[in-house]
Design an enzyme around this catalytic site. Structure first.
Site, short mmCIF file in Angstrom:
data_model
loop_
_atom_site.label_atom_id
_atom_site.label_comp_id
_atom_site.label_asym_id
_atom_site.label_seq_id
_atom_site.Cartn_x
_atom_site.Cartn_y
_atom_site.Cartn_z
N HIS A 239 -15.25 -21.84 28.15
CA HIS A 239 -13.85 -22.23 28.00
C HIS A 239 -12.96 -20.99 27.85
O HIS A 239 -11.88 -20.90 28.47
CB HIS A 239 -13.68 -23.15 26.80
CG HIS A 239 -12.28 -23.59 26.57
ND1 HIS A 239 -11.65 -24.52 27.37
CD2 HIS A 239 -11.36 -23.21 25.63
CE1 HIS A 239 -10.41 -24.70 26.94
NE2 HIS A 239 -10.22 -23.93 25.88
N ARG A 242 -12.72 -19.29 31.17
CA ARG A 242 -12.01 -20.06 32.18
C ARG A 242 -10.50 -19.97 32.01
O ARG A 242 -9.76 -19.95 33.00
CB ARG A 242 -12.47 -21.53 32.10
CG ARG A 242 -11.90 -22.38 33.23
CD ARG A 242 -12.39 -23.80 33.14
NE ARG A 242 -13.83 -23.89 33.38
CZ ARG A 242 -14.72 -24.21 32.46
NH1 ARG A 242 -14.31 -24.49 31.22
NH2 ARG A 242 -16.00 -24.28 32.76
N ASN A 352 -6.58 -10.27 10.51
CA ASN A 352 -6.29 -11.70 10.42
C ASN A 352 -5.35 -11.99 9.25
O ASN A 352 -4.43 -12.82 9.35
CB ASN A 352 -7.59 -12.48 10.23
CG ASN A 352 -8.31 -12.71 11.55
OD1 ASN A 352 -7.75 -12.52 12.63
ND2 ASN A 352 -9.57 -13.11 11.45
N ARG A 355 -1.92 -10.98 10.23
CA ARG A 355 -1.39 -11.83 11.30
C ARG A 355 -0.88 -13.16 10.74
O ARG A 355 0.16 -13.66 11.16
CB ARG A 355 -2.47 -12.07 12.35
CG ARG A 355 -2.00 -12.94 13.50
CD ARG A 355 -3.10 -13.20 14.52
NE ARG A 355 -3.55 -11.96 15.13
CZ ARG A 355 -4.79 -11.48 15.03
NH1 ARG A 355 -5.70 -12.16 14.35
NH2 ARG A 355 -5.12 -10.35 15.61
N TYR A 356 -1.60 -13.73 9.79
CA TYR A 356 -1.25 -15.06 9.31
C TYR A 356 -0.43 -15.05 8.03
O TYR A 356 -0.11 -16.12 7.49
CB TYR A 356 -2.53 -15.88 9.10
CG TYR A 356 -3.35 -16.01 10.36
CD1 TYR A 356 -2.81 -16.60 11.49
CD2 TYR A 356 -4.65 -15.52 10.41
CE1 TYR A 356 -3.55 -16.70 12.65
CE2 TYR A 356 -5.40 -15.62 11.57
CZ TYR A 356 -4.84 -16.22 12.70
OH TYR A 356 -5.57 -16.31 13.85
N ASP A 380 -4.50 -12.88 1.36
CA ASP A 380 -3.18 -12.96 1.99
C ASP A 380 -2.41 -14.12 1.36
O ASP A 380 -2.92 -14.85 0.52
CB ASP A 380 -3.30 -13.13 3.52
CG ASP A 380 -4.02 -14.40 3.93
OD1 ASP A 380 -3.80 -15.45 3.29
OD2 ASP A 380 -4.81 -14.38 4.88
N ARG A 399 -11.82 -22.20 15.48
CA ARG A 399 -10.45 -21.99 15.02
C ARG A 399 -9.99 -23.20 14.23
O ARG A 399 -10.40 -24.32 14.51
CB ARG A 399 -9.48 -21.77 16.20
CG ARG A 399 -9.77 -20.55 17.04
CD ARG A 399 -8.71 -20.39 18.11
NE ARG A 399 -8.94 -19.24 18.95
CZ ARG A 399 -9.67 -19.26 20.05
NH1 ARG A 399 -10.24 -20.38 20.44
NH2 ARG A 399 -9.83 -18.16 20.76
N GLY A 412 -11.14 -15.97 18.21
CA GLY A 412 -11.96 -16.76 17.32
C GLY A 412 -13.36 -16.23 17.16
O GLY A 412 -14.27 -16.99 16.82
N GLY A 414 -13.81 -12.80 15.82
CA GLY A 414 -13.77 -11.66 14.90
C GLY A 414 -14.51 -11.92 13.59
O GLY A 414 -15.29 -11.08 13.13
#
Length: 452
Positions: A239, A242, A352, A355-356, A380, A399, A412, A414
């Site tokens: 996936h 693709r 991460n 990022r979040y 975080d 995820r 997804g 790391g």
């Protein structure tokens, strides 16, 4: 063996009690009468010859003939049992014949011939009037001596054969049943049947075969889980590959349609190629970490230097959203492992977290010594993760749909690499939601003191 020994001893006691429990006066006269006849017809010389041939009239008894001098007529040394018996005979004679003692002859007329049975031991009288005492004594008074008796030996042999046969048959069935079950399970696993289990019915057993059956079931569970994980991983990789390929086809189709903005479509193709390259690199790294045939290079390095380097790079990336990474504490320890892999593992978690995290919120990195080495806690202020997903976030390509999906960046994979790096270094990675909100990941690494 317990049954054999117990049964043998019981039968031995039974036979020995019957053999030794017979009244002595019923057993002795036959031998004593033979001796009296030999003495009457042939004299002392014939009696000695007869005694030499019959000194052991039965396997468990010895025959002594004591002369008037108190010694055996063959000059043999008396056994301990014979000496005790003779002492008892002499004491009985003294009591019965002493002053005031009863005279056995008063109880009736004396027996015919030269045989005197009414004594503790029979006596025979020679032609010259010399009296000889016949002692027939047990040779082996212990229970173990009775084992040599023919009847007892044959009985013990029969008991041993029967009990051994029955016990061996039961043990064979008891031991071979789980073995056959495990054998059938192994064949089923070889034929791709991963649902087979063999420990059913062995829950109450605690022997090695029951433990082996439970280990077999654990192995089957692990194989099924591994196959499911591999199948899911192949689906996820397909996936993930693709999606950028589909975008590349769209960009290529737009580039071929006039009027086409070739520069823009080429930039799009370049970004997708870089994403594919990054994804393939991470998949290969994850595959190398799962493999054990190609060990990675190890060295001893200072952990604080790696952490400070990662924090510095994360602060540079977080400056865009005013997200500052704060470092607390120090490890003051050395790690023996692969520096690049450890750096990549810490960086994956910290990036991460940046990022979040919401705008203008800090990310805290706490480093402290622990019993197992060094503990690194990265916290975080983001939305966190549902409790049901805390364990699964370390799986490849997994995820959390609510906040951490493909659109926010990342493939997804790391955190899966982080978990494998920690495992390869003898450590661990765990995730949890903060008590005051946010999300935190704890990395544990074995570490030693810094070299002087």
């Amino acid at each position: 063996m317990t049954l054999i020994v117990g049964g043998s001893i019981a039968i031995t006691f039974t036979i020995a009690a019957r053999e030794y429990g017979a009244p002595e006066l019923q057993r002795r006269p036959s031998t004593a009468i033979q001796a009296s006849e030999v003495l009457a017809h042939g004299g002392l010389a014939a009696l000695k010859t007869w005694l030499s041939a019959n000194r052991n009239p039965s396997p468990d008894r010895d025959l002594f003939i004591i002369g008037p001098d108190g010694a055996d007529i063959l000059g043999r040394r008396l056994s301990a049992n014979a000496a005790r018996h003779l002492e008892y005979v002499n004491r009985d004679e003294l009591v019965n014949r002493g002053p005031g003692g009863p005279d056995l002859r008063s109880f009736g007329p004396p027996p015919p011939g030269n045989f005197r049975p009414s004594r503790a031991a029979p006596q025979i009288v020679g032609a010259d009037g010399s009296a000889y005492t016949v002692l027939l004594v047990s040779r082996r008074p212990s229970i173990f001596g009775a084992l040599s008796l023919p009847a007892i030996s044959l009985t013990i042999l029969c008991i041993a054969l029967v009990v051994s046969a029955l016990t061996s048959w039961w043990l064979a069935q008891h031991l071979s049943a789980p073995i056959r079950r495990i054998q059938a399970g192994a064949r089923a696993l070889a034929s791709e049947n991963l649902d087979v289990r063999v420990s059913a019915g062995l829950e109450g057993r605690k022997d090695e075969l029951a433990v082996l059956a439970r280990d077999f079931d654990a192995m089957a569970d692990q194989l099924r889980a591994n196959r499911g994980a591999i199948t899911q991983l192949l689906r996820d990789i397909s996936h993930e590959l693709r999606s950028p390929l589909a975008r590349m086809r769209v960009a290529l189709g737009l580039a071929r349609q006039p009027p086409a903005d070739l520069s823009r479509q080429l930039d799009r193709l370049e970004r997708e190629i870089e994403r594919l390259d990054s994804l393939i690199s991470q998949v290969l790294k994850l595959a190398r970490l799962h493999g054990t045939d190609v060990p990675f290079a190890r060295e001893t390095f200072e952990l604080d230097e790696v952490i400070e380097e990662v924090v510095r790079d994360a602060n540079y990336e977080g400056a865009v959203k005013n997200c500052r990474v704060r470092l607390h504490g120090a490890a003051a320890a050395a790690v023996h492992g692969n520096r690049d892999l450890v750096r990549s593992a810490i960086e994956n978690v910290l990036r991460n977290a940046v990022r979040y995290s919401p705008q203008d919120t800090p990310v805290d990195v706490s480093v402290a010594r622990a019993e197992s080495g060094v503990a690194i806690l990265i916290r975080d202020q983001g939305p966190g993760v549902p409790d049901r997903d805390l364990e699964r976030i370390f799986e490849p390509f997994y995820r959390v749909a609510e906040s951490r999906d493909r659109d926010t960046g990342g493939e997804g994979i790391g955190l899966a690499i982080t978990a494998q790096v920690m495992k390869a270094h003898g450590g661990s990675a765990k995730a949890a939601n903060g008590e005051q909100g946010g999300f935190e990941v704890r990395l544990n690494l074995p570490a030693g003191p810094l070299a002087a």
